[in-house]
Design an enzyme around this catalytic site. Structure first.
Site, PDB file in Angstrom:
ATOM      1  CE1 TYR A 106      -3.213   2.921   0.468  1.00  0.00           C
ATOM      2  CE2 TYR A 106      -2.955   2.745   2.841  1.00  0.00           C
ATOM      3  CZ  TYR A 106      -3.497   3.374   1.737  1.00  0.00           C
ATOM      4  OH  TYR A 106      -4.314   4.465   1.906  1.00  0.00           O
ATOM      5  CG  ASP A 149      -4.123   2.047  -3.347  1.00  0.00           C
ATOM      6  OD1 ASP A 149      -3.682   2.562  -4.396  1.00  0.00           O
ATOM      7  OD2 ASP A 149      -4.793   2.673  -2.516  1.00  0.00           O
ATOM      8  CG  ASN A 151      -2.376   5.661  -3.505  1.00  0.00           C
ATOM      9  OD1 ASN A 151      -3.425   6.111  -3.954  1.00  0.00           O
ATOM     10  ND2 ASN A 151      -2.259   5.256  -2.247  1.00  0.00           N
ATOM     11  CG  HIS A 252      -9.272   1.837  -4.147  1.00  0.00           C
ATOM     12  ND1 HIS A 252      -8.107   1.980  -4.876  1.00  0.00           N
ATOM     13  CD2 HIS A 252      -9.226   2.831  -3.205  1.00  0.00           C
ATOM     14  CE1 HIS A 252      -7.401   3.005  -4.410  1.00  0.00           C
ATOM     15  NE2 HIS A 252      -8.070   3.530  -3.397  1.00  0.00           N
TER      16      HIS A 252
END
Length: 261
Positions: A106, A149, A151, A252
């Protein structure tokens, strides 16, 4: 063959029912969650175990961050790294019985201003990616899958408007370059785009849109990568867009891939 899914759930306790629905409806063998926002001992494992997900490795924090690998298959924990020494629960890794290692990551969102001199969070994001790059360059992973994720939406067709988002955190050139360096360092293959090479593809839609579906201003922030030695075994990639329309959804949606290994 096994099927793997990754999903930024934005609170595993608040959305326990949505996780259970995905498990019951789709039945991935391995489900990697990010932004669990829960200490490990508060993750609702009893619900997941009742659905056949009897194995878990996780790192947690109260109300913030948190990553978990929840599996029908046995897992051997192989550690977690605190990239950029932030003290955040943003990485955990586990080995499947077939020897494949799964990294669940993450990456920090990076705040709103894409300038590390004005925004400490953006600097932390770049430092996190740099340490990921250095780690995978030193480790030279084999038979590994990296999900999460991240990002960052790296490609022009991973965002609703390349031109409009060039100066928006998650699609700036400096972030895209840092992510490419991580990918190159581990010789990672973007499995989703290997399977779906053309066309707009999103896994995140902002809560700010009055009608997320009609506006469709999405970004592909969630990824499944595999090391080159096993990447050809990946197939059946898909993104479950309808999950964004579930009641009290995460912003998400899950990303899936299957592997013949």
């Amino acid at each position: 063959m096994f099927t793997l899914a990754t999903w930024n759930i934005n609170s595993v306790r608040l959305r326990e029912g949505l996780v259970a629905k995905l498990m019951a409806d789709e039945g991935p063998d391995v489900l990697c969650l990010q932004e669990c926002k829960s200490p490990v001992d508060k993750i609702p494992v009893d619900t997941f175990q009742s659905l056949g997900y009897t194995h878990m490795v996780a790192r947690g924090q109260k109300g913030y961050n948190g990553v978990a690998i929840i599996s029908k298959l046995p897992l051997e924990e192989v550690g977690a790294r605190d990239f950029a020494t932030l003290g955040h629960a943003r990485h955990v890794a586990a080995r499947l019985p077939n020897g494949v290692v799964i990294h669940n990551c993450y990456v920090p969102a990076g705040g709103d201003i894409p300038d590390r001199t004005q925004n400490e969070k953006f600097g932390q994001k770049l430092d996190f990616l740099t340490e990921m790059r250095d780690h995978f360059f030193a480790e030279r992973p084999m038979r590994s899958i990296l999900v999460g994720d991240l990002n960052i939406a790296p490609r022009e067709d991973d965002v609703w408007s390349h031109k409009a988002l060039l100066k928006i955190v998650s699609h700036t050139p400096v972030e895209v370059e840092h992510l490419a360096q991580v990918q190159d360092a581990g010789d990672w293959v973007d499995v989703t785009r290997a399977d779906i090479p053309q066309g707009l593809l999103y896994s995140w839609w902002s809560y700010r849109a009055a009608d997320w579906d009609a506006a469709d201003k999405g970004r592909r922030l969630d990824h499944i990568w595999a090391t080159r030695d096993i990447a050809a075994a990946g197939h059946a990639s898909r993104i479950l867009r309808p999950c964004r329309g579930w009641e009290q959804p995460s912003d998400h949606v899950p990303v899936f891939a299957s592997f013949d290994l």
